[in-house]
Design a protein around this motif. Structure first.
Motif, mmCIF file in Angstrom:
data_model
loop_
_atom_site.group_PDB
_atom_site.id
_atom_site.type_symbol
_atom_site.label_atom_id
_atom_site.label_comp_id
_atom_site.label_asym_id
_atom_site.label_seq_id
_atom_site.Cartn_x
_atom_site.Cartn_y
_atom_site.Cartn_z
ATOM 1 N N ASP A 201 0.967 -1.141 -0.069
ATOM 2 C CA ASP A 201 0.059 -0.001 -0.003
ATOM 3 C C ASP A 201 1.001 1.262 -0.027
ATOM 4 O O ASP A 201 0.368 2.369 -0.536
ATOM 5 N N ILE A 202 1.981 1.307 0.549
ATOM 6 C CA ILE A 202 2.771 2.460 0.637
ATOM 7 C C ILE A 202 4.305 2.202 0.918
ATOM 8 O O ILE A 202 4.585 1.150 1.515
ATOM 9 N N THR A 203 5.193 2.726 0.165
ATOM 10 C CA THR A 203 6.680 2.604 0.574
ATOM 11 C C THR A 203 7.234 3.571 1.489
ATOM 12 O O THR A 203 7.038 4.847 1.491
ATOM 13 N N LEU A 204 7.623 3.106 2.379
ATOM 14 C CA LEU A 204 8.492 3.906 3.546
ATOM 15 C C LEU A 204 9.917 3.757 3.350
ATOM 16 O O LEU A 204 10.595 2.550 3.217
ATOM 17 N N VAL A 205 10.759 4.854 3.249
ATOM 18 C CA VAL A 205 12.422 4.629 2.948
ATOM 19 C C VAL A 205 12.716 5.407 3.860
ATOM 20 O O VAL A 205 12.529 6.454 4.574
ATOM 21 N N GLY A 206 13.934 4.715 4.586
ATOM 22 C CA GLY A 206 14.654 5.464 5.701
ATOM 23 C C GLY A 206 16.148 4.631 5.567
ATOM 24 O O GLY A 206 16.466 3.918 4.795
ATOM 25 N N TRP A 207 16.877 5.248 6.537
ATOM 26 C CA TRP A 207 18.132 4.557 6.806
ATOM 27 C C TRP A 207 18.699 4.743 8.305
ATOM 28 O O TRP A 207 18.277 5.618 8.870
ATOM 29 N N GLY A 208 19.614 3.930 8.746
ATOM 30 C CA GLY A 208 20.174 3.985 10.040
ATOM 31 C C GLY A 208 19.001 3.647 11.104
ATOM 32 O O GLY A 208 18.247 2.880 10.963
ATOM 33 N N GLN A 209 19.005 4.444 12.308
ATOM 34 C CA GLN A 209 18.218 4.475 13.278
ATOM 35 C C GLN A 209 16.764 4.411 12.573
ATOM 36 O O GLN A 209 15.655 3.830 13.301
ATOM 37 N N GLN A 210 16.469 5.175 11.781
ATOM 38 C CA GLN A 210 14.993 5.525 11.300
ATOM 39 C C GLN A 210 14.596 4.335 10.873
ATOM 40 O O GLN A 210 13.206 4.126 10.735
ATOM 41 N N VAL A 211 15.115 3.406 10.352
ATOM 42 C CA VAL A 211 14.595 2.013 9.775
ATOM 43 C C VAL A 211 13.743 1.441 10.718
ATOM 44 O O VAL A 211 12.755 1.006 10.765
ATOM 45 N N ARG A 212 14.136 1.424 11.930
ATOM 46 C CA ARG A 212 13.551 0.894 13.184
ATOM 47 C C ARG A 212 12.375 1.671 13.387
ATOM 48 O O ARG A 212 11.081 1.075 13.763
ATOM 49 N N VAL A 213 12.301 2.926 13.429
ATOM 50 C CA VAL A 213 11.095 3.598 13.639
ATOM 51 C C VAL A 213 10.066 3.412 12.798
ATOM 52 O O VAL A 213 8.757 3.375 12.973
ATOM 53 N N LEU A 214 10.309 3.357 11.382
ATOM 54 C CA LEU A 214 9.661 2.923 10.512
ATOM 55 C C LEU A 214 8.858 1.528 10.357
ATOM 56 O O LEU A 214 7.614 1.406 10.047
ATOM 57 N N GLU A 215 9.706 0.780 10.896
ATOM 58 C CA GLU A 215 8.944 -0.702 10.999
ATOM 59 C C GLU A 215 8.017 -0.661 12.145
ATOM 60 O O GLU A 215 6.976 -1.383 12.288
ATOM 61 N N LEU A 216 8.189 0.011 13.390
ATOM 62 C CA LEU A 216 7.329 0.286 14.421
ATOM 63 C C LEU A 216 6.229 0.979 13.760
ATOM 64 O O LEU A 216 4.881 0.551 14.071
ATOM 65 N N ALA A 217 6.191 2.006 13.169
ATOM 66 C CA ALA A 217 4.983 2.737 12.362
ATOM 67 C C ALA A 217 4.352 1.917 11.336
ATOM 68 O O ALA A 217 3.135 1.851 11.621
ATOM 69 N N ALA A 218 5.005 1.057 10.789
ATOM 70 C CA ALA A 218 4.418 -0.174 9.786
ATOM 71 C C ALA A 218 3.571 -1.091 10.473
ATOM 72 O O ALA A 218 2.534 -1.641 10.092
ATOM 73 N N LYS A 219 4.095 -1.270 11.859
ATOM 74 C CA LYS A 219 3.448 -2.559 12.565
ATOM 75 C C LYS A 219 2.067 -1.902 13.047
ATOM 76 O O LYS A 219 1.158 -2.734 13.070
ATOM 77 N N GLU A 220 2.089 -0.716 13.394
ATOM 78 C CA GLU A 220 0.964 -0.155 14.098
ATOM 79 C C GLU A 220 -0.042 0.088 13.017
ATOM 80 O O GLU A 220 -1.488 -0.058 13.166
ATOM 81 N N VAL A 221 0.188 0.573 11.957
ATOM 82 C CA VAL A 221 -1.008 0.841 10.780
ATOM 83 C C VAL A 221 -1.262 -0.585 10.171
ATOM 84 O O VAL A 221 -2.435 -0.731 9.581
ATOM 85 N N GLY A 222 -0.402 -1.469 10.385
ATOM 86 C CA GLY A 222 -0.781 -2.792 9.520
ATOM 87 C C GLY A 222 -1.916 -3.273 10.564
ATOM 88 O O GLY A 222 -2.756 -3.990 10.073
ATOM 89 N N GLU A 223 -1.795 -3.056 11.899
ATOM 90 C CA GLU A 223 -2.563 -3.802 12.886
ATOM 91 C C GLU A 223 -3.887 -3.186 13.042
ATOM 92 O O GLU A 223 -4.882 -3.672 13.173
ATOM 93 N N LYS A 224 -3.593 -1.959 12.873
ATOM 94 C CA LYS A 224 -5.040 -0.782 13.335
ATOM 95 C C LYS A 224 -5.678 -0.501 12.371
ATOM 96 O O LYS A 224 -6.938 -0.209 12.189
ATOM 97 N N ASP A 225 -4.926 -0.349 10.952
ATOM 98 C CA ASP A 225 -5.677 0.170 9.946
ATOM 99 C C ASP A 225 -5.624 -0.715 8.668
ATOM 100 O O ASP A 225 -6.358 -0.278 7.548
ATOM 101 N N GLY A 226 -5.031 -1.783 8.779
ATOM 102 C CA GLY A 226 -5.038 -2.615 7.788
ATOM 103 C C GLY A 226 -4.002 -2.196 6.440
ATOM 104 O O GLY A 226 -4.207 -2.465 5.390
ATOM 105 N N VAL A 227 -3.046 -1.242 6.836
ATOM 106 C CA VAL A 227 -2.337 -0.808 5.685
ATOM 107 C C VAL A 227 -1.036 -1.667 5.560
ATOM 108 O O VAL A 227 -0.417 -1.902 6.619
ATOM 109 N N SER A 228 -0.912 -2.144 4.377
ATOM 110 C CA SER A 228 0.420 -2.899 4.447
ATOM 111 C C SER A 228 1.450 -2.104 3.517
ATOM 112 O O SER A 228 1.670 -1.428 2.872
ATOM 113 N N CYS A 229 2.613 -1.924 4.562
ATOM 114 C CA CYS A 229 3.659 -1.115 4.389
ATOM 115 C C CYS A 229 4.717 -1.504 3.858
ATOM 116 O O CYS A 229 5.410 -2.703 4.331
ATOM 117 N N GLU A 230 5.447 -1.399 2.671
ATOM 118 C CA GLU A 230 6.852 -1.655 2.274
ATOM 119 C C GLU A 230 7.849 -0.993 2.759
ATOM 120 O O GLU A 230 8.042 0.451 2.678
#
Length: 329
Positions: A201-230
């Protein structure tokens, strides 16, 4: 291993394989302030592992000279915030050495390590993310690992690469990121991104520490909104893997880039601009976008101390931006 141990393991391997590999910087001999170089002095001796004066310009200048003479110096800038006194040496000398000599000389054995980013209490002299300054300089490579396994493989690849490399390590991850890391020798190719999480559904791009932040956000919207993040981990910013991001955006139709550095002239702008401008290629990435690309970054202020939680592009800010982007189209 945690990230600190992974860096230490890579340094031991690099020092053992080549007697011309050197490791030096402020306090490096006794292990460094983060203890990433512990054990090197005892194993390899003072001729190869040593402390330097408190002069970042001198550290970089000495490293460039050593690399020009065929050594493989791994120089440490104690905090990335302090790399600016060495900026002229890196950008005017290291990056241009091969070009200005017509290929007769180079400093390809040079690697400069520097801890960067938020640490919870560093403020404006110990928490900055200066990576975008160096991505504007042809002739060097810029690498930013997102975890222990990535750090070890990318550091070994950087040390062995025939080009000078700036290797930024997220100090927040030194002890907080722990994962399985091969004990032996391995490399991760520079310039090739990693798909940290598949999505549609959406591409999230990051590097370094921020990749971990993106993965946390992806997990939340996946569980609560059904949004599939790459989630795409760029790994290397110069050169960066635009093909991988383009392929993902053509699949998902949406793009969000996030980094700790200030938003203005941050590397996220380069990612957004490049991807939206790739309409001459067969994939026609611009016309695949179903919503305007989003950036979730640091603010255009000096890095604050007590207001650090308000400055950082947290998972909450990323989640809000994902939801806003998904409302388009």
């Amino acid at each position: 291993m945690n990230l600190c141990n992974a860096i230490n393991s890579a340094l031991h391997i690099a020092m053992a394989e080549n007697p011309k590999t050197l490791c030096f910087g402020e306090d490096v001999a006794f292990g460094g302030v983060f203890m990433c170089s512990r054990g090197l002095l005892e194993r390899f001796g003072r001729d190869r592992v040593f402390n330097t004066p408190l002069s970042e310009q001198g550290i970089a200048g000495f490293a460039i000279g050593a690399a020009a003479e065929g050594y493989r110096p791994v120089a440490e800038i104690q905090f990335a915030d302090y790399i600016f006194p060495a900026f002229d040496q890196i950008t005017s000398e290291a990056a241009k050495y091969r070009y200005r000599s017509g290929g007769a000389y180079d400093v390809g054995g040079l690697t400069i390590r520097a801890p960067y980013g938020a640490v919870g209490h560093g403020g404006h002299y110990h928490s900055q993310s200066p990576e975008s300054f160096f991505t504007h300089i042809p002739g060097i490579k810029v690498v930013m690992p997102s975890g222990p396994r990535e750090a070890k493989g990318l550091l070994l690849a950087s040390i062995r690469d025939p080009n000078p490399t700036i290797f930024f390590e997220a100090k927040m991850l030194y002890r907080t990121a722990v994962e399985g890391v091969p004990e032996g020798d391995y490399e991760i190719p520079l310039g090739k991104a990693r798909v940290a999480q598949q999505g549609s559904d959406i591409t999230l791009v990051g590097w370094g520490q921020q990749v971990r932040v993106l993965e946390l956000a992806a997990k939340e919207v996946g569980e609560k909104d059904g949004v599939s993040c790459e989630v795409i981990d760029l790994r290397t910013l110069l050169p960066w893997d635009a093909d991988a991001v383009e392929a993902s955006v053509n699949k998902t139709g949406r793009l969000l880039v996030s980094h700790e550095a200030p938003v203005t002239s941050g590397f996220g702008a380069e990612v957004v601009s490049t991807i939206t401008d790739r309409r001459a290629l067969a994939a026609v990435c611009f016309y695949s976008l179903e919503a305007p690309p989003a950036r979730v970054c640091g603010y255009d202020t000096p890095f604050p101390l007590i207001f650090e939680p308000l400055y950082l592009p947290t998972a909450r800010r990323v989640v809000d931006a994902i939801r806003a982007t998904m409302r388009h189209g």
